[in-house]
Write a protein that holds these residues in place. Sequence first.
Motif, PDB file in Angstrom:
ATOM      1  N   GLU A  31      -3.000   6.502 -15.893  1.00 54.91           N
ATOM      2  CA  GLU A  31      -2.965   6.700 -14.518  1.00 54.91           C
ATOM      3  C   GLU A  31      -1.717   7.183 -14.147  1.00 54.91           C
ATOM      4  O   GLU A  31      -0.738   7.143 -14.983  1.00 54.91           O
TER       5      GLU A  31
ATOM      6  N   THR B 252      -3.983  -0.617  -0.105  1.00 50.91           N
ATOM      7  CA  THR B 252      -4.412   0.803  -0.682  1.00 50.91           C
ATOM      8  C   THR B 252      -5.165   1.370  -0.043  1.00 50.91           C
ATOM      9  O   THR B 252      -6.359   0.783   0.511  1.00 50.91           O
TER      10      THR B 252
ATOM     11  N   ARG C 243      -4.502  -6.906   0.815  1.00 50.11           N
ATOM     12  CA  ARG C 243      -4.195  -8.127   0.069  1.00 50.11           C
ATOM     13  C   ARG C 243      -3.230  -8.814   1.034  1.00 50.11           C
ATOM     14  O   ARG C 243      -1.949  -8.481   0.982  1.00 50.11           O
TER      15      ARG C 243
ATOM     16  N   TYR D  58       1.372   7.694 -11.285  1.00 48.32           N
ATOM     17  CA  TYR D  58       1.795   7.275  -9.792  1.00 48.32           C
ATOM     18  C   TYR D  58       3.303   8.266  -9.393  1.00 48.32           C
ATOM     19  O   TYR D  58       3.862   8.782 -10.292  1.00 48.32           O
TER      20      TYR D  58
ATOM     21  N   THR E 249       2.182  -6.139  -6.317  1.00 49.56           N
ATOM     22  CA  THR E 249       0.698  -5.863  -6.442  1.00 49.56           C
ATOM     23  C   THR E 249       0.244  -6.950  -7.617  1.00 49.56           C
ATOM     24  O   THR E 249       1.074  -7.572  -8.151  1.00 49.56           O
ATOM     25  N   LYS E 250      -1.194  -7.407  -7.336  1.00 48.11           N
ATOM     26  CA  LYS E 250      -1.615  -8.182  -8.642  1.00 48.11           C
ATOM     27  C   LYS E 250      -1.355  -7.654  -9.852  1.00 48.11           C
ATOM     28  O   LYS E 250      -0.857  -8.333 -10.744  1.00 48.11           O
ATOM     29  N   GLY E 251      -1.703  -6.428 -10.135  1.00 47.74           N
ATOM     30  CA  GLY E 251      -1.555  -5.732 -11.461  1.00 47.74           C
ATOM     31  C   GLY E 251      -2.835  -5.887 -12.260  1.00 47.74           C
ATOM     32  O   GLY E 251      -3.556  -6.863 -11.949  1.00 47.74           O
ATOM     33  N   HIS E 252      -3.010  -5.100 -13.089  1.00 47.52           N
ATOM     34  CA  HIS E 252      -4.247  -5.212 -13.677  1.00 47.52           C
ATOM     35  C   HIS E 252      -4.293  -4.253 -14.933  1.00 47.52           C
ATOM     36  O   HIS E 252      -3.499  -3.194 -15.169  1.00 47.52           O
TER      37      HIS E 252
ATOM     38  N   THR F 169      -0.616   3.438  -2.051  1.00 51.44           N
ATOM     39  CA  THR F 169      -0.434   1.892  -1.866  1.00 51.44           C
ATOM     40  C   THR F 169       0.838   1.765  -1.140  1.00 51.44           C
ATOM     41  O   THR F 169       1.890   2.300  -1.256  1.00 51.44           O
TER      42      THR F 169
ATOM     43  N   ALA G  82      -1.126   7.485  -6.028  1.00 52.92           N
ATOM     44  CA  ALA G  82      -1.840   7.156  -7.701  1.00 52.92           C
ATOM     45  C   ALA G  82      -3.126   7.798  -7.674  1.00 52.92           C
ATOM     46  O   ALA G  82      -3.865   8.008  -6.883  1.00 52.92           O
TER      47      ALA G  82
ATOM     48  N   TRP H 145      -6.409   8.077 -10.672  1.00 54.55           N
ATOM     49  CA  TRP H 145      -6.972   7.293 -11.765  1.00 54.55           C
ATOM     50  C   TRP H 145      -8.133   7.719 -12.129  1.00 54.55           C
ATOM     51  O   TRP H 145      -9.019   7.994 -11.168  1.00 54.55           O
TER      52      TRP H 145
ATOM     53  N   TYR I 122       0.276  -5.939   0.681  1.00 53.24           N
ATOM     54  CA  TYR I 122      -0.014  -4.694   0.298  1.00 53.24           C
ATOM     55  C   TYR I 122      -1.359  -3.975   0.900  1.00 53.24           C
ATOM     56  O   TYR I 122      -2.325  -5.086   0.798  1.00 53.24           O
TER      57      TYR I 122
ATOM     58  N   HIS J 110     -11.039  -1.808 -13.022  1.00 51.99           N
ATOM     59  CA  HIS J 110      -9.781  -2.692 -12.984  1.00 51.99           C
ATOM     60  C   HIS J 110     -10.235  -3.950 -13.627  1.00 51.99           C
ATOM     61  O   HIS J 110     -11.119  -4.713 -13.347  1.00 51.99           O
TER      62      HIS J 110
HETATM   63  C1  M6P Z   1      -2.491   1.766  -7.466  1.00 52.58           C
HETATM   64  C2  M6P Z   1      -3.497   1.757  -8.242  1.00 52.58           C
HETATM   65  C3  M6P Z   1      -4.921   1.233  -7.757  1.00 52.58           C
HETATM   66  C4  M6P Z   1      -4.548  -0.212  -7.564  1.00 52.58           C
HETATM   67  C5  M6P Z   1      -3.578  -0.420  -6.559  1.00 52.58           C
HETATM   68  C6  M6P Z   1      -3.323  -1.887  -6.185  1.00 52.58           C
HETATM   69  O1  M6P Z   1      -2.918   2.355  -5.997  1.00 52.58           O
HETATM   70  O2  M6P Z   1      -3.311   1.338  -9.493  1.00 52.58           O
HETATM   71  O3  M6P Z   1      -5.876   1.393  -8.893  1.00 52.58           O
HETATM   72  O4  M6P Z   1      -5.980  -0.774  -7.198  1.00 52.58           O
HETATM   73  O5  M6P Z   1      -2.483   0.360  -6.961  1.00 52.58           O
HETATM   74  O6  M6P Z   1      -3.091  -2.683  -7.345  1.00 52.58           O
HETATM   75  P1  M6P Z   1      -3.858  -3.841  -8.119  1.00 52.58           P
HETATM   76  O7  M6P Z   1      -5.302  -3.417  -8.261  1.00 52.58           O
HETATM   77  O8  M6P Z   1      -3.527  -4.226  -9.287  1.00 52.58           O
HETATM   78  O9  M6P Z   1      -3.812  -4.799  -6.901  1.00 52.58           O
END
Ligand code: M6P
Length: 192
Positions: A99, A56, A28, A101, A87-90, A73, A152, A154, A54, A160
């Motif tokens: 999950e 992953t 991203r 970390y 990160t975006k976050g979800h 990541t 991470a 999960w 970032y 997501h």
């Molecule tokens: C971590 C996990 C992944 C996630 C990534 C990036 O590695 O949580 O599942 O995709 O972070 O975060 P995001 O998907 O929110 O951009």
Amino acid sequence: MSEVVLPALNMVDLAGGVAPAPVRIVERRLADMAHYYQDQDAVAALLEENPFIYRTYISHDPVGGCGLFAGTTVIEPGRVGDEFFMTKGHHHVKEEAPEVYLTLRGQGRLVMQTRAGDVEIQAMAPGSIHHIPGVWGHRTVNTGDEPLVFFAVWPADAGHDYAAVEQKGFRQLMFAGADGPAVVANPAYEGM
Ligand code: M6P
Ligand code: ZN
């Protein structure tokens, strides 16, 4: 009889967070998440450069019914205005899916939030292990001056869900303050 699935092995470079043979890399840059940042003048000034925020490195897909994804990541150090790279976050589509970390390098924050608006923020530093229960949306923020690297794991069926964070953001944001990283209330979130 079902076919025996062979164990998989991968290595992560602990400093760089890079798995040499990832099954997939998700990258991203700023342009992929420009509207996630508060200071849109700062976004505009950085967009031509369009820095990596970032990556992953997915090291294991849930093949053979093992049921887990794993990935590392790496969030670059940097800011958009005073807001740290993140990160975006979800949320997880399957709400009860948790999950875990493990932080490998750097300094940061894990910002978690339920859909009802409860917030929890944990400090990330090498060795910190974070259990994110189902229901808690999660975002990671690099508050240091080196890459933030975390591993991470999960469940395969977590899924997501980016929609809620994309629309409302997180209730609390991480900005550089005079005395270090500071939690700032997100005016857009409170106004909704
Ligand atoms: C971590 C996990 C992944 C996630 C990534 C990036 O590695 O949580 O599942 O995709 O972070 O975060 P995001 O998907 O929110 O951009
Ligand atoms: Zn997740």
